[in-house]
Design an enzyme around this catalytic site. Structure first.
Site, PDB file in Angstrom:
ATOM      1  N   TYR A 297       0.881  -1.171  -0.346  1.00 33.62           N
ATOM      2  CA  TYR A 297       0.140  -0.112   0.326  1.00 33.62           C
ATOM      3  C   TYR A 297       0.550   1.350  -0.628  1.00 33.62           C
ATOM      4  O   TYR A 297       1.490   1.251   0.891  1.00 33.62           O
ATOM      5  CB  TYR A 297      -0.879  -0.109   1.316  1.00 33.62           C
ATOM      6  CG  TYR A 297      -2.133  -0.313   0.679  1.00 33.62           C
ATOM      7  CD1 TYR A 297      -2.602   0.944   0.071  1.00 33.62           C
ATOM      8  CD2 TYR A 297      -3.015  -1.080   1.089  1.00 33.62           C
ATOM      9  CE1 TYR A 297      -4.244   1.051  -0.186  1.00 33.62           C
ATOM     10  CE2 TYR A 297      -4.436  -1.196   0.791  1.00 33.62           C
ATOM     11  CZ  TYR A 297      -5.145  -0.589   0.149  1.00 33.62           C
ATOM     12  OH  TYR A 297      -6.270   0.107  -0.389  1.00 33.62           O
TER      13      TYR A 297
ATOM     14  N   GLU B 270      -0.433   4.830  -0.681  1.00 30.04           N
ATOM     15  CA  GLU B 270      -1.322   6.089  -0.581  1.00 30.04           C
ATOM     16  C   GLU B 270      -0.323   6.854  -0.430  1.00 30.04           C
ATOM     17  O   GLU B 270       0.733   7.153   0.660  1.00 30.04           O
ATOM     18  CB  GLU B 270      -2.809   5.965  -0.249  1.00 30.04           C
ATOM     19  CG  GLU B 270      -3.344   4.902   0.249  1.00 30.04           C
ATOM     20  CD  GLU B 270      -4.644   5.237   0.551  1.00 30.04           C
ATOM     21  OE1 GLU B 270      -4.759   6.060   1.863  1.00 30.04           O
ATOM     22  OE2 GLU B 270      -5.082   4.696   0.323  1.00 30.04           O
TER      23      GLU B 270
ATOM     24  N   ASP C 105      -7.194  13.676 -24.134  1.00 31.09           N
ATOM     25  CA  ASP C 105      -7.607  12.940 -23.868  1.00 31.09           C
ATOM     26  C   ASP C 105      -6.961  11.791 -24.614  1.00 31.09           C
ATOM     27  O   ASP C 105      -7.003  11.603 -26.135  1.00 31.09           O
ATOM     28  CB  ASP C 105      -8.864  12.537 -23.333  1.00 31.09           C
ATOM     29  CG  ASP C 105      -8.398  11.185 -23.273  1.00 31.09           C
ATOM     30  OD1 ASP C 105      -8.334  10.196 -23.298  1.00 31.09           O
ATOM     31  OD2 ASP C 105      -9.688  10.418 -23.021  1.00 31.09           O
TER      32      ASP C 105
ATOM     33  N   THR D 173      -4.490   7.113 -21.348  1.00 33.66           N
ATOM     34  CA  THR D 173      -3.833   5.303 -21.506  1.00 33.66           C
ATOM     35  C   THR D 173      -2.747   4.892 -21.524  1.00 33.66           C
ATOM     36  O   THR D 173      -1.886   5.068 -22.357  1.00 33.66           O
ATOM     37  CB  THR D 173      -4.658   4.275 -21.675  1.00 33.66           C
ATOM     38  OG1 THR D 173      -5.010   4.580 -23.208  1.00 33.66           O
ATOM     39  CG2 THR D 173      -6.453   4.087 -21.173  1.00 33.66           C
TER      40      THR D 173
ATOM     41  N   LYS E  88      -2.922   0.780 -24.611  1.00 34.06           N
ATOM     42  CA  LYS E  88      -3.365   1.233 -26.005  1.00 34.06           C
ATOM     43  C   LYS E  88      -2.026   1.383 -27.005  1.00 34.06           C
ATOM     44  O   LYS E  88      -0.791   0.427 -27.207  1.00 34.06           O
ATOM     45  CB  LYS E  88      -4.355   2.011 -26.210  1.00 34.06           C
ATOM     46  CG  LYS E  88      -5.402   2.165 -25.721  1.00 34.06           C
ATOM     47  CD  LYS E  88      -6.701   2.900 -25.825  1.00 34.06           C
ATOM     48  CE  LYS E  88      -7.517   2.986 -24.640  1.00 34.06           C
ATOM     49  NZ  LYS E  88      -8.635   2.847 -24.520  1.00 34.06           N
TER      50      LYS E  88
HETATM   51  N1  PLP Z   1     -10.293   7.875 -22.959  1.00 28.00           N
HETATM   52  C1  PLP Z   1     -10.007   7.491 -24.577  1.00 28.00           C
HETATM   53  C2  PLP Z   1     -10.388   7.864 -25.117  1.00 28.00           C
HETATM   54  C3  PLP Z   1     -10.197   5.725 -24.627  1.00 28.00           C
HETATM   55  O1  PLP Z   1     -10.572   5.553 -25.733  1.00 28.00           O
HETATM   56  C4  PLP Z   1     -10.645   4.910 -23.245  1.00 28.00           C
HETATM   57  C5  PLP Z   1     -11.162   3.657 -23.428  1.00 28.00           C
HETATM   58  O2  PLP Z   1     -11.608   3.162 -24.471  1.00 28.00           O
HETATM   59  C6  PLP Z   1     -10.393   5.699 -22.028  1.00 28.00           C
HETATM   60  C7  PLP Z   1     -10.586   6.735 -21.920  1.00 28.00           C
HETATM   61  C8  PLP Z   1     -11.145   4.381 -21.171  1.00 28.00           C
HETATM   62  O3  PLP Z   1      -9.737   3.976 -20.631  1.00 28.00           O
HETATM   63  P1  PLP Z   1      -9.403   2.824 -18.800  1.00 28.00           P
HETATM   64  O4  PLP Z   1     -10.626   1.769 -20.304  1.00 28.00           O
HETATM   65  O5  PLP Z   1      -8.490   2.454 -19.750  1.00 28.00           O
HETATM   66  O6  PLP Z   1     -10.672   3.130 -18.362  1.00 28.00           O
END
Ligand code: PLP
Length: 482
Positions: free
Chosen positions: A68, A70, A245, A274, A277
């Site tokens: 852990y 945190e 994002d 993420t 991917k």
């Molecule tokens: N943001 C985008 C643009 C995504 O395509 C995705 C997943 O497909 C996410 C966020 C969410 O990712 P996670 O599945 O790791 O929560």
């Protein structure tokens, strides 16, 4: 280390690990073995998936999981976090170096968590901190109940503008059923109905009218590049925070395929991603930020998160170290080149693509010209060993469940070594399946959106041709579980 030595060590590590797992729950060991067989034997075209390296996978299976931690590096709420500090600091350092970001936060467990951290960092920075300063308080615990009620009301009444789901945005970008569409007053921008392309003037007009606190850019299913310098101009004009994002295309940013105006990191106030991917790391999330937002993002725990997944942060550090190698740039360029080959393969076979092509890692095939829904196409393709996912197209008449599209991505098969000719062959196989699939009928004789019939022998023929391609480019070559 040589590839042969890596394969020998990985084989031995997994053989022994699976034997230990089987001694407790053999069905889990079996499912794990079977997953490798299935992934090896199918054409993985899911745009959000990849194959992480053995080093990344092995890093996740250790006792770092048991700790852990945190808090933040050097400032933990638990004792004995010195090794987690090393791990987290390294993950953040690699991320800062790789993306040229002033600040990196490696704790989010997933992309959705990274976006939640970003949203609450923006609310903290733009709404909470000024309100506390006005009231002369250091944190919310010092507020009177009356002041807290007022602040809570203010925090819950902010506006977010993001890309709509059917134009290619993600559900965390203000989609009503997601928490982002509930915690913010939200509006969405779409794409041009004629071209399917992002119309920056239309986004600007909407932003001027709606005046969002947060402008979200980024996508899950938009097959084109975005000009983030323009998005920042729009955000600045209306006083919004630009959050990008880059979950889907982080690998193309890391590999310097997207540079200048197409690199979100210098333009966005906060960039989320993420790691699993196109970036080809472990499943997880990350937040990058300009200095101005760093202290707020650093409060991800306790703001939104609990204990970080230390074993996954370690794997993020390993994956980011891999992405800093020159070979990752070659990989990322090949991902984009292969998407073009796949798109051309479809266009020469008269298939319809949303936006007419691609310039990232995604191809969005409109299957309505084959008389099918996305759901029928996805199922028929799976029968033939082609793994894809159905996806809405802009203004989709079949909605988000049945859809009219199939989203395809090149990151995974590029990792296996597929190039132009293989992706052209993949387009051919997909068109063969779709041309030989007939929609079924419902009990009352109407055209079904789900059932379908695939022509005799088609699945076997396509599986055979796919096997030839896959055998030439084995997954984890040399990894032997016998
Ligand atoms: N943001 C985008 C643009 C995504 O395509 C995705 C997943 O497909 C996410 C966020 C969410 O990712 P996670 O599945 O790791 O929560």
């Amino acid at each position: 280390m040589s590839d042969d030595r890596t394969s020998a060590l990985t084989s031995s590590a997994y053989q022994q690990a699976l034997e230990v797992i089987a001694s407790v729950e053999p069905r889990i060991a079996d499912a794990t073995r079977q997953e490798l067989t299935d992934q090896r034997g199918s054409l993985k075209l899911i745009a959000s998936e990849n194959y992480a390296s053995p080093a990344v996978l092995l890093t996740m299976g250790t006792w770092l999981s048991d700790k852990y931690a945190e808090g933040t590096v050097g400032h933990r709420f638990y004792a004995g976090c010195q090794n987690v500090d090393t791990v987290e600091a390294l993950a953040a350092e690699h991320a800062r170096e790789l993306f040229g970001a002033p600040y990196a936060y490696a704790q989010p467990h997933s992309g959705i968590d990274a976006n939640l951290v970003a949203f609450w960092s923006i609310l903290a920075h733009r709404v909470e901190t000024p309100a506390l300063a006005k009231l002369g308080a250091k944190n919310v615990n010092e507020l009177t109940e009356e002041d807290w009620e007022r602040l809570r009301h203010e925090l819950g009444n902010q506006r977010l503008l993001g890309m709509s789901l059917d134009a290619g945005g993600h559900l965390t970008h203000g989609f009503r059923p997601n928490i982002s569409g509930k915690m913010f007053h939200q509006q969405q921008y779409g794409t041009d109905p004629e071209t399917g392309l992002l119309d920056y003037d239309a986004v600007a007009a909407k932003a001027r009218e709606f005046k969002p606190l947060v402008l979200v850019a980024g996508y899950s299913a938009y097959p084109r590049r975005v000009n983030f310098a323009k998005m920042r101009e729009i955000a600045d004009e209306v006083g919004a925070t630009l959050m990008v994002d880059m979950a889907h295309f982080a690998g193309l940013v890391a590999g310097k395929v997207f540079t200048g105006d197409e690199d979100p990191v210098p333009h966005a106030h906060i960039t989320t991603t993420t790691t699993h991917k196109s970036l080809r790391g472990p499943r997880g999330g990350m937040v990058l930020a300009q200095e101005e937002y760093a202290a707020d993002v650093d409060r991800g725990c306790p703001m939104v998160l609990g204990g970080p997944l230390s074993h996954v942060m370690a794997a993020k550090a390993v994956a980011l170290a891999e992405a800093r190698q020159p070979s990752f740039r070659t990989y990322a360029q090949q991902v984009a080149d292969n998407a073009k080959s796949l798109a051309e393969g479809f266009l020469t076979r008269d298939a319809t693509l949303v936006t007419g092509g691609t310039d990232n890692h995604i191809v969005l095939l409109d299957v309505s010209s084959f008389g099918l829904t996305g759901r029928q196409a996805e199922s028929a393709l799976l029968d033939a060993g082609v793994v894809t996912n159905r996806n809405s197209v802009p203004q989709d008449p079949n909605g988000a469940w049945y859809t009219s599209g199939i989203r395809l991505g090149t990151p995974a098969l590029t990792t296996r070594g597929f190039g132009h000719d293989e992706f052209d062959a993949v387009a051919d196989l997909i068109v063969q399946v779709l041309q030989n699939t007939e929609p079924g009928t419902t009990k009352d004789g109407k055209r079904s959106k789900a059932s379908y019939a695939l022509g005799d022998g088609v699945a076997d023929k396509v599986k055979g041709a796919a096997a030839d391609l896959l055998d030439k480019h084995p997954l984890y070559p040399g990894l032997n579980l016998a």
